[in-house]
Design a protein around this motif. Structure first.
Motif: not given
Length: 173
Positions: A30, A26, A108, A33
């Protein structure tokens, strides 16, 4: 040093622990996901009569430090080693001394917590168990382990995630 999201770092010895995971590449994690892979892993464990022993974890293997894809595994600790297959890998969290801290808040913001830990380690003269192959940084032990169950606490601002960074193991002369 930006330490807005993390607890005071400590060095702690961890025993080796097996886990089952799905690997993927990646550029940006995410979280939704990646978390969606957990039910698939749990089903895989049930078919093989393996028992999950802990919360989901992320293992970071390789990155280029730029905007290129990096290798990541999402999985769960398990009660014993087993053979993986073409989809699920079974590996171990290596035993050894880790720099450990608890990230509090949205995933995040984990990069900020990682950076604070790296700065703290440098100030303390600690070295991570990693190497470089060309432009790729390869980690032997870089983990994030969820301490908060998102199904019980859906607000990611209230989550706690343990960060474990394996330190260099020096051989006795």
């Amino acid at each position: 040093m930006a330490r807005r999201y993390i607890s005071e770092p400590i060095v702690e010895y961890q025993m080796e622990k097996p886990y089952a995971a799905i690997a993927f590449e990646t550029v940006d994690v995410e979280w939704e996901e990646a978390a969606a892979l957990i039910p698939e892993i749990v089903e895989w464990l049930q078919k093989r009569k393996l028992k999950a022993e802990g919360m989901p974890l992320y293992r970071y293997w390789c990155s280029s430090g730029g905007d290129e894809a990096f290798t990541l595994e999402i999985g769960v600790p398990v009660d014993r080693m087993a053979a993986g297959d073409e989809r699920v890998v079974v590996s171990t969290i290596p035993g050894g001394s880790y720099l450990k801290a608890i990230h509090r808040g949205h995933p995040d913001n984990l990069p900020e917590s990682h950076e604070a830990l790296v700065q703290w380690a440098q100030a303390e003269g600690l070295e991570f168990d990693k190497r470089w192959e060309e432009e790729y940084e390869i980690w032997n032990g870089r983990f994030e382990i969820f301490l908060t169950d998102p199904e019980i606490e859906p607000d990611p601002e209230k989550w706690e995630i343990e960060i474990l960074l394996l330190l260099v193991r020096y051989e006795a002369a």
